[in-house]
Design an enzyme around this catalytic site. Sequence first.
Site, PDB file in Angstrom:
ATOM      1  N   GLU A   1       0.823  -1.205   0.000  1.00  0.00           N
ATOM      2  CA  GLU A   1       0.000   0.000   0.000  1.00  0.00           C
ATOM      3  C   GLU A   1       0.861   1.261   0.000  1.00  0.00           C
ATOM      4  OE1 GLU A   1      -0.738   1.991   3.956  1.00  0.00           O
ATOM      5  OE2 GLU A   1      -2.312   0.487   3.809  1.00  0.00           O
TER       6      GLU A   1
ATOM      7  N   ASP B   1      -6.163  -3.470  -2.164  1.00  0.00           N
ATOM      8  CA  ASP B   1      -6.199  -2.005  -2.232  1.00  0.00           C
ATOM      9  C   ASP B   1      -4.922  -1.471  -2.859  1.00  0.00           C
ATOM     10  OD1 ASP B   1      -4.724  -2.767   0.060  1.00  0.00           O
ATOM     11  OD2 ASP B   1      -5.186  -0.893   1.099  1.00  0.00           O
TER      12      ASP B   1
END
Length: 392
Positions: A61, A130
Amino acid sequence: MRRIGMSLLHALLVAAAMFASGSALATACAWPDWDHFKQNTMSADGRVIDASTPEQVTVSEGQAYALFFALVANDRPTFDRLLNWTQNNLAQGDLTKHLPAWQWGRHSAKEGDQSSAPTWGVLDSNPASDADIWIAYTLLEAGRVWRERSYTALGTVLARTIVAQETAVLQGLGRTVLPGPVGFHPKDDVWRLNPSYVPLQVMQHMAGALPEQPEWKAMLDSSAKLVADTAPHGFSPDWVLYQRDKGFGPDTATKAESAYNAIRVYLWAGMLATDAPGRQAALDAFKPLADYVAAHGAPPERVDTQTGAVVGNNDGNAGFSAAVAPYLAALGRNDLALAQVQRTRSLAAQSPLGYYSQVLALFGLGYLDGLYHFDAGGAVVPAWMSTCPAAH
């Protein structure tokens, strides 16, 4: 044929020269927060480091967000270093074949062994969707903005891998983003989902940019439901369960709390373009959060999403304030937004921000400072492509 004015002719010649050179604009806007992040949180070879952890971890991320910031900053050398490090260390050297591992860092020494030097490598190989979605999105946008086909090709392949490995068709919801390939389907009829993993502008752009991958349109629809339908009292949950024939329900493992994951949901909602599809529904869903900030001067750190009650007495940190500021501004509550920006700056002056708070500040304050915005289709519009904002 009408005579073209000299200023317009000059502009056309400049645009033609830039197009021929393959670059957008040979400029960048001043962004001190990005410069500070590069100096204090990123290694010279392109690794974003969470120094608060004993393992000095890097998470996918962090690499994904930094790639986005490098694009916003027109910082292509840093972009390439980040991409190369991610590919070589998290994706076994090839992002066309492997999704990036979630976590990399220093391996713990074997118990009782004081002589061996520390070793570094992947700590958790299960990818995080994500990060993967942000990387694919940013590669597609970098290909468009910098006119670099290799980025577009890599982003397209990565998007296809995400569909194959990190999504599932859920009865009653349709094709949906799973948080990762493994570990989020605890029962035959139950899935564990995360609303903060699906920024609606990013999902909107993926659906529009990849018409040959129609799954993204379906995932945009399910993502909008995931964001809007899981906050019964105006606070998004970190995690939520979806059960076939029953719909969304509380995640018992995290006590249905809203905390460090969910803070991003308000950030993404606040940065939706004014004419973006689904914007009003996303803004309306979280108005109790805005009311809480107005009454208490800061967002809460933890909330029980099933009751709307604050858990504990802690205010959210500086990153929380930076994350909610765009949302408050989107509601037209500019005084509240400004107060949260000032709170972020004040807390940062008192104590250096950690990795995650820095990331939230780069997103939220960079957006409010006018360094970038998203259009209705979810494309990013960096300020350096037109006019840099006035220095703050």
